[in-house]
Design a protein around this motif. Structure first.
Motif, PDB file in Angstrom:
ATOM      1  N   GLY A 176     -43.139 -48.775  38.866  1.00  0.00           N
ATOM      2  CA  GLY A 176     -41.877 -48.608  39.047  1.00  0.00           C
ATOM      3  C   GLY A 176     -41.508 -47.839  40.211  1.00  0.00           C
ATOM      4  N   SER A 226     -38.633 -42.722  43.541  1.00  0.00           N
ATOM      5  CA  SER A 226     -39.110 -42.660  42.186  1.00  0.00           C
ATOM      6  C   SER A 226     -40.149 -43.442  41.560  1.00  0.00           C
ATOM      7  N   TYR A 243     -43.537 -44.231  38.318  1.00  0.00           N
ATOM      8  CA  TYR A 243     -44.094 -43.650  37.249  1.00  0.00           C
ATOM      9  C   TYR A 243     -45.782 -43.566  37.514  1.00  0.00           C
ATOM     10  N   SER A 302     -49.244 -52.216  35.879  1.00  0.00           N
ATOM     11  CA  SER A 302     -49.287 -50.993  36.624  1.00  0.00           C
ATOM     12  C   SER A 302     -50.444 -51.289  37.666  1.00  0.00           C
ATOM     13  N   LYS A 328     -49.584 -42.279  35.876  1.00  0.00           N
ATOM     14  CA  LYS A 328     -50.375 -41.749  34.764  1.00  0.00           C
ATOM     15  C   LYS A 328     -51.695 -41.370  35.285  1.00  0.00           C
ATOM     16  N   PRO A 386     -45.613 -47.998  31.310  1.00  0.00           N
ATOM     17  CA  PRO A 386     -44.377 -47.457  30.384  1.00  0.00           C
ATOM     18  C   PRO A 386     -43.654 -48.550  29.913  1.00  0.00           C
ATOM     19  N   TRP A 411     -47.715 -41.323  30.737  1.00  0.00           N
ATOM     20  CA  TRP A 411     -46.992 -41.907  31.739  1.00  0.00           C
ATOM     21  C   TRP A 411     -45.800 -40.800  32.004  1.00  0.00           C
ATOM     22  N   GLU A 412     -45.743 -40.505  33.376  1.00  0.00           N
ATOM     23  CA  GLU A 412     -44.705 -39.419  33.806  1.00  0.00           C
ATOM     24  C   GLU A 412     -43.797 -40.007  34.574  1.00  0.00           C
ATOM     25  N   TYR A 413     -42.557 -39.711  34.783  1.00  0.00           N
ATOM     26  CA  TYR A 413     -41.499 -40.433  35.688  1.00  0.00           C
ATOM     27  C   TYR A 413     -41.330 -39.309  36.719  1.00  0.00           C
ATOM     28  N   LYS A 414     -41.488 -39.633  38.066  1.00  0.00           N
ATOM     29  CA  LYS A 414     -41.302 -38.489  39.042  1.00  0.00           C
ATOM     30  C   LYS A 414     -40.220 -39.075  40.000  1.00  0.00           C
TER      31      LYS A 414
END
Lengths: 477, 61
Positions: free
Chosen positions: A341, A231, A233, A186, A235, A180, A267-270
């Motif tokens: 991340g 936290s 990222y 990654s 995918k 991301p 890509w998603e942020y959790k």
């Protein structure tokens, strides 16, 4: 309107004026109850009257010292309404006195100041610097290599992060440059042999481990146990749910939370927050104390139960470790997942990723793994190595380590020579640590060659010039 | 990762009592390691677990 301080009981009301017609007497009724004479300004013929001297006031009763006639201009300005429920005016400045010591301020807006913020804590934790307890969370460091094929067991994808595989497909893992915005790398796993029907004890997970001495600030096992926020990222080539576990290995306890991948190939942020565990302490030592683990697939031993939403004993047999995982990653060839991340910090609020320089991350990683030499140019020497021949087939070497390692390391090597820089280099046939002399700070190794070593001559250890010469020290958890 | 072979090694130097000073370890993927006899080193711990399952470390030459 957002406000600071105690929320007003009613809306703000502006100062009001009451015009009164004089009745030739001294007693009048106010339209608004007041507490005292000073709460109002009384004007007769536009001349302000002195409180308690020219008039008194209590409740709705106004008593003038002198009589007021109907021809007089007679009015009252209410300074503050005696109902004492004045709200804060829109856009008015809020002074320090408006905020008492015990008040909690909650706002969904921003707080901006050109002054100094004085506070002992942010998010219940330290203010800044080294917030992230994860090492190499941006997946920058990959000392062992950047791509590995045919992975069927636990193996490092990048430094400090492993893909754990127990009989659940075959995988290619890599340090990917797909990341991301704001990240360069990654950690990626791609299924090359699928397993659509995992056996009960099969497992696939991505994880990083912690030393207990690095987790003491969490105060686990005490009534002051701190919350932790995680936290990252992610995918994935498919949508679904996987369980994130915060696993206390020392106490045998875990807590988990299910994470949903909403969109494939995106890509998603959790973020996840776990409360502190008041029961399970971490040992204050250099041993394996905890896992942050992402359960991506598994057999019924791992996925048949429910995610542990409060701390409880974890098990590899009751389905609690990955109870929420339905992602079934690896059910089809070509499925992929990537992480970067990754952050774990003290407090109940996940904050933006703490980026550290490559040099910083590399030094932190070297406590667990040091690639002392790798083939980058011909005849690259192992830095700092000093050795000499002790027989016609043996050279001993002292190698100071770049960073004190967690524990005395094991070593793995490939295509290394010993050389006196005068005669032809001699290929090593075996290299062994000597645990009598080695330590987490200095490596002492015996290099064996077929022949040609001159006793007491100085030699150094180097890569040969044909392939991937390397020497790896491993003290991982 | 499964273990294929574990064999003691005696260092020819700094070993006055001729003791085992490391273990030559080969995993099933043919990766090889020289492992100190140090509890807490993950490779040595893996060897101990392997031994607990009935396997034997070969004696040094």
């Amino acid at each position: 309107m957002s406000t600071l301080g105690q929320k007003p009981a009613t809306q703000h009301v502006s100062t009001e004026k009451q015009t009164i017609t004089g009745n030739g007497g001294t007693s009048y009724t106010l339209q608004q109850s007041v507490s005292q004479a000073a709460d109002i300004e009384v004007f007769v013929n536009n001349t302000r009257q002195e409180p308690t001297v020219a008039y008194t006031a209590n409740g709705t009763t106004l008593t003038m010292t002198g009589a007021v006639n109907s021809s007089d201009s007679f009015y009252v300005i209410f300074q503050g309404k005696a109902i004492q429920t004045a709200g804060l005016p829109v856009d008015a400045a809020i002074t320090a006195s408006a905020i008492t010591a015990s008040q909690t301020i909650t706002s969904t807006g921003n707080i901006t100041t050109s002054g100094t913020v004085n506070t002992p804590s942010i998010n219940g934790g330290q203010i800044g610097g080294r917030r992230n307890l994860i090492i190499n969370g941006a997946m920058k460091v990959a000392q062992r290599g950047t791509s590995f094929t045919s992975q069927t067991g636990d193996s490092f994808v990048v430094d400090r992060f492993k893909l754990g595989v127990t009989a659940l497909g075959t995988w290619t893992t890599s340090q990917s440059t797909d990341a991301p915005n704001g990240f360069a790398y990654s950690a990626k796993a791609e299924c090359t042999t699928a397993d659509a029907s995992p056996a009960s004890s099969d497992l696939l997970y991505f994880y990083s481990r912690f030393e207990g001495q690095d987790l003491q600030q969490l105060k686990f096992g005490t009534s002051d146990a701190e919350s932790v926020s995680i936290s990252f990222y992610v995918k994935c080539s498919k949508t679904g749910v996987f369980t994130v576990n915060w696993r206390n290995q020392d106490a045998g306890r875990s807590i988990g939370s299910d994470v949903t991948i909403s969109s494939a190939d995106t890509w998603e942020y959790k973020t996840i927050t776990f409360v502190g565990d008041t029961s399970g302490a971490f040992n204050n030592d250099n041993g394996w104390a905890a896992n942050l683990e992402f359960i991506l697939n598994g057999g019924t031993n791992y996925t048949s139960g429910n995610t542990l939403t409060s701390y409880a004993s974890h098990s590899n047999s009751n389905g609690t470790r990955g109870g929420g995982t339905t992602l079934a990653l690896g059910a089809n060839t070509g499925e992929t997942i990537q992480f970067t991340g990754v952050q774990l910090e003290v407090g109940s609020q996940a904050t933006p990723f703490e980026h550290r320089s490559f040099g910083e991350e590399l030094q932190l990683c070297k406590r667990y793994c040091q690639q002392l030499v790798t083939f980058q140019s011909n005849y690259e020497s192992v830095g700092g190595a000093a050795g000499w021949g002790f027989s016609s087939t043996g050279v001993l070497q002292y190698i100071p380590l770049d960073v004190q390692m967690r524990i005395e390391p094991a070593i793995s090597h490939n295509d290394l020579d010993v050389s006196d820089d005068i005669n032809a280099a001699i290929a090593t046939t075996a290299i062994a640590v000597n645990a009598n002399v080695s330590s987490p700070r200095v490596l002492y190794i015996n290099c064996t060659v077929s022949s040609g070593i001159t006793q007491y001559r100085s030699y150094h250890l180097r890569t040969n010039d044909t392939s991937d010469g390397k020497l790896i020290c491993d003290a991982e958890l | 990762m499964s273990i294929k072979l574990a064999k003691y090694v005696k260092s020819p130097t700094h070993n006055p009592n001729d003791e085992n000073t490391s273990i030559y370890l080969v995993y099933n993927d043919d990766s090889t390691w020289s492992v100190p006899l140090t509890v807490g080193n993950r490779h040595y711990d893996a060897i101990l677990e392997w031994v607990a399952h009935g396997n034997t470390i070969e004696e040094a030459d």
